[in-house]
Scaffold this motif. Structure first.
Motif, PDB file in Angstrom:
ATOM      1  N   THR A 252       2.178  -5.395  11.498  1.00 40.68           N
ATOM      2  CA  THR A 252       2.403  -4.558  10.324  1.00 40.68           C
ATOM      3  C   THR A 252       2.877  -5.384   9.139  1.00 40.68           C
ATOM      4  OG1 THR A 252       2.959  -2.667  11.724  1.00 40.68           O
ATOM      5  CG2 THR A 252       3.709  -2.581   9.432  1.00 40.68           C
ATOM      6  N   HIS A 255       0.137  -9.211   9.395  1.00 44.29           N
ATOM      7  CA  HIS A 255      -1.315  -9.074   9.575  1.00 44.29           C
ATOM      8  C   HIS A 255      -1.933 -10.383  10.081  1.00 44.29           C
ATOM      9  CE1 HIS A 255      -1.109  -5.212   7.476  1.00 44.29           C
ATOM     10  NE2 HIS A 255      -0.333  -5.813   6.606  1.00 44.29           N
ATOM     11  N   ASP A 535      -8.030   2.280  -1.360  1.00 43.30           N
ATOM     12  CA  ASP A 535      -7.475   1.688  -0.142  1.00 43.30           C
ATOM     13  C   ASP A 535      -7.889   0.226  -0.008  1.00 43.30           C
ATOM     14  OD1 ASP A 535      -6.008   3.861   0.874  1.00 43.30           O
ATOM     15  OD2 ASP A 535      -7.838   4.790   1.643  1.00 43.30           O
ATOM     16  N   ASP A 538      -5.769  -1.766  -2.521  1.00 39.46           N
ATOM     17  CA  ASP A 538      -4.348  -1.856  -2.172  1.00 39.46           C
ATOM     18  C   ASP A 538      -4.108  -2.774  -0.989  1.00 39.46           C
ATOM     19  OD1 ASP A 538      -1.657  -1.196  -2.597  1.00 39.46           O
ATOM     20  OD2 ASP A 538      -1.721   0.377  -1.072  1.00 39.46           O
ATOM     21  N   HIS A 539      -5.073  -2.850  -0.077  1.00 41.06           N
ATOM     22  CA  HIS A 539      -4.866  -3.639   1.145  1.00 41.06           C
ATOM     23  C   HIS A 539      -5.643  -4.954   1.161  1.00 41.06           C
ATOM     24  CE1 HIS A 539      -2.449  -0.600   3.161  1.00 41.06           C
ATOM     25  NE2 HIS A 539      -3.279   0.309   2.668  1.00 41.06           N
ATOM     26  N   ASP A 542      -3.568  -7.895   2.266  1.00 40.16           N
ATOM     27  CA  ASP A 542      -2.852  -7.790   3.546  1.00 40.16           C
ATOM     28  C   ASP A 542      -2.967  -9.048   4.404  1.00 40.16           C
ATOM     29  OD1 ASP A 542      -1.994  -5.300   2.872  1.00 40.16           O
ATOM     30  OD2 ASP A 542      -3.103  -4.212   4.433  1.00 40.16           O
ATOM     31  N   THR A 549       2.294  -3.946  -0.274  1.00 39.44           N
ATOM     32  CA  THR A 549       1.052  -3.854  -1.035  1.00 39.44           C
ATOM     33  C   THR A 549       1.388  -3.594  -2.504  1.00 39.44           C
ATOM     34  OG1 THR A 549       0.758  -1.460  -0.865  1.00 39.44           O
ATOM     35  CG2 THR A 549      -0.035  -2.804   0.994  1.00 39.44           C
ATOM     36  N   ARG A 600      -1.446   6.207   2.256  1.00 34.88           N
ATOM     37  CA  ARG A 600      -2.816   6.327   1.745  1.00 34.88           C
ATOM     38  C   ARG A 600      -2.766   6.909   0.326  1.00 34.88           C
ATOM     39  NH1 ARG A 600      -6.280   3.802   5.192  1.00 34.88           N
ATOM     40  NH2 ARG A 600      -7.961   5.251   4.648  1.00 34.88           N
TER      41      ARG A 600
END
Length: 688
Positions: A252, A255, A535, A538-539, A542, A549, A600
């Protein structure tokens, strides 16, 4: 050149037993570390022992340090796989000689024992620690490495795999260490003894062991097993679940971006499931350490460690002028940031702190907040009740700014609007002594523009804290062409007394952290406004293992505040900082951010965006990193700070960027091909 550790051998008769005491020491009181030559000295001292008639051997250190671990500068000279693996092999071989001695062995931990220093102590049969010791631990994973000198299997044997994982991985990544008492509670240390007379008390303890007495002076309530039953715990579903939970937390948070914690977790599991019940074959440990030592992440992490250590002690730009005394502090404002500032000034300086605001109710709320925080510190054992009461008495408040007349420093923490801050300073200056300093906690506004209303602009300086003030150690010090040397020297000294790390920045919009983060945010918002999938955007970063984020960060800052910062940066640099139409709509709608409670994009926020188009995460990531590289390059070209090291220090201490990224510039070198730090690249000879 290696910082050489010498080993002095002394034979002592005590309580009817003869002890060989090996004392680790360095010239010029430098911390004891272990490089190849130091390990050779340790081995030579062990070989030279006259064991005839010796009942036990003990290792100890001098001053405040037992052993601070491996010599990082020396071990990072390794350029090949063989050289890197040899670093682990040499330490294991040297410490194994201590473990294999035919007499009982002891480690008398007089001071700091980190990394290889703690591993050295774990190779002894018994350990005492002075009650003053505050730093026992395994920092290796935070440095992109693993404990490579036998620390993992020995810690598993002592305290079990779950606690080992906490110490080696979780605490390491958080930069946490154990006190002597905490180490004893866990079972790593057998006895905690007074610092005064520590050697004699340790010899008394050792004599008790030799006489067949109790093996622990301090009870270990958290220690549920000994080496004999740690393997049975390791096979339990509860322990397997605990290790899997740590893996989930790593996924988490990181990554997979930093390999060291995953390697450490695998070694812990291997040690826990070894059916022989003995220390595992070190082959995997040696190979893992060697591979990690040559990794980009380890080089960046060790660089980050050196930057945070060296620049905290010797900040760039500190003048030689004598700082002015600070005996009383004023705080303008009574909001959360102002309340945090009042507490940190009172707690660290132990001087009177006066809060003012337009409303007495707001002042009373700030004083109540300060009192509540002090109560929490007492409840957690971080402050005793008498200290808390003394600090609470130092913080007072009211609505009359004339109470600042005796203050040496007054800092404002009012609304982030230039005209508001100018009005505050114009009102304050006539009330203060001519030599009093004015500090602004602005995050992006021009200090020089604020000082335009002052008779003495040379006494004004930017002093930008980061939220939460008690946690983040960075202070950006912003000087202007008018700032005099005494003011600048006082700001640096004030940061030191507050236990903060200062970075000197030129007076440009956003300074360092907010400028860099806002460039990232501006690029993210532009992508959203252009119809990129939210999404995905934003990620996209990661895989780099950053602390949160971009849209999580925006949620933390608050849309209205972020819009204000973006507007400020757009006015200063319109070509690079666009204004976001969706962010304006978000603020107008009163939404808390783009994200829902599950992380989300919320339906309400999605309704403010164009229909999303397909966009590859790799393409988005490349665009975001290119924007960051461009902004960092511009910051350096404008000489906002002395060099890339200062940018990295700011991102680590002010934005919580992890060590494995090296702050920011080593990460940009790896990902975008910039060359801020060519010396950190692993040599091509690293392949066998």
């Amino acid at each position: 050149m290696e910082s050489l550790t010498d080993v002095r051998t002394e034979y002592i008769d005590h309580a009817g037993y003869r002890f060989a005491i090996l004392t680790l020491a360095t010239a010029h009181h430098r911390p004891v570390t272990m490089g190849p030559a130091s390990l050779a000295n340790f081995e030579a001292a062990l070989r030279a022992l006259d064991l005839a008639g010796v009942d036990a051997v003990a290792v100890t250190g001098t001053g405040p340090v037992f052993c601070a671990g491996a010599d990082l500068k020396k071990i990072t000279e390794a350029a090949t796989s063989d050289q890197a693996e040899d670093v682990a092999r040499r330490g294991l071989e040297a410490f194994a000689m201590l473990e294999a001695l035919p007499v009982p062995t002891f480690a008398f931990i007089n001071g700091t024992a980190l990394g290889g220093g703690l591993e050295l102590a774990l190779h002894a049969g018994h350990r005492t620690a002075a009650d003053s010791v505050r730093a026992l631990g395994f920092p290796e994973v935070r440095l992109g490495l693993i404990p490579g000198w036998g620390g993992i299997p020995r810690t598993v044997a002592l305290v079990g795999p779950a606690l080992t994982a906490r110490l080696v991985i979780t605490d390491s990544l958080a930069g946490k260490n154990l006190s002597a008492r905490a180490a004893a509670d866990l079972g790593l240390v057998d006895a905690v003894l007074p610092e005064d007379g520590f050697l004699a008390a340790s010899l008394d303890f050792a004599a008790g062991i030799l006489a067949g007495g109790a093996t622990a002076v301090v009870p270990s309530p958290l220690r549920s097993h000994t080496a004999g039953d740690s393997k049975s715990e390791a096979l339990s579903a509860e322990v397997l679940a605990a290790l899997e939970d740590i893996r989930t937390q790593l996924d988490t948070r990181l990554h997979g971006a930093a390999p060291a914690p995953y390697r450490a977790l695998k070694l812990i599991a291997d040690a826990a499931t070894d059916p022989s019940g003995q220390v595992a074959d070190p082959t995997t440990e040696i190979r893992s350490f060697g591979e990690l030592l040559l990794s980009d992440e380890a080089r960046a992490s060790i660089y980050a460690f050196h930057v945070t250590q060296s620049l905290a002690k010797n900040p760039a730009g500190r003048p030689t002028a004598e700082p002015l005394p600070v005996r009383a502090v004023g705080v303008v404002g009574a909001g959360l940031m102002a309340s945090q500032l009042a507490l940190v000034f009172a707690r660290q300086l132990r001087v009177p702190v006066r809060i003012t605001d337009l409303s007495q109710d707001r002042v009373d709320a700030a004083l109540s907040w300060v009192a509540g925080q002090l109560d929490k510190l007492v409840d957690r054992g971080w402050l005793d009740a008498a200290d808390a009461a003394a600090i609470r008495a130092l913080v007072t408040g009211g609505t009359d700014k004339a109470a600042f007349a005796d203050c040496d420093v007054v800092i404002e923490a009012v609304f982030e609007e230039l005209d508001v801050k100018r009005a505050v300073f114009a009102e304050l200056e006539p009330l203060l002594r001519p030599d009093a300093l004015l500090l602004t906690n602005t995050s992006s506004l021009s200090i020089e523009a604020m000082g335009a209303v002052l008779t003495r602009p040379e006494r004004l300086i930017g002093f930008h804290f980061f939220n939460p003030v008690a946690v983040l150690p960075l202070v950006e010090i912003i000087s202007t062409p008018q700032t005099d040397q005494a003011t600048l020297a006082t700001a640096f000294e004030l940061a030191r007394r507050l236990r903060k790390t200062p970075v000197l920045a030129r007076d440009t919009a956003g300074f360092v952290v907010n400028r860099v983060l806002t460039r990232l945010m501006s690029e993210v918002l532009s992508l959203l406004d252009d119809g990129a999938d939210p999404d995905t955007v934003d990620h996209a970063l990661d895989p780099l293992g950053l602390p949160m984020t971009p849209l999580q960060l925006l949620q933390f800052i608050g849309p209205a505040v972020q819009l204000h910062i973006c507007d400020t940066m757009h006015q200063a640099y319109p070509q690079r900082f666009a204004l976001s139409t969706s962010l304006k709509r978000l603020v107008a709608a009163g939404l808390p951010g783009y994200l829902d409670h599950d992380g989300r994009i919320s339906p309400d926020a999605a309704s403010l965006l164009p229909a999303p188009m397909a966009a590859g995460a790799g393409t988005v990531r490349a665009r975001l990193l290119a924007a960051l590289a461009d902004e960092v390059t511009t910051v350096l070209e404008e000489k906002v700070v002395a060099g890339p090291e200062q940018i990295d220090l700011c991102m680590i201490l002010g934005a919580n960027y992890p060590f494995h990224t090296g702050g920011l510039t080593p990460l940009l070198d790896r990902e975008t091909g910039t060359a801020f730090h060519p010396e950190l690249r692993v040599p091509l000879a690293s392949a066998r």
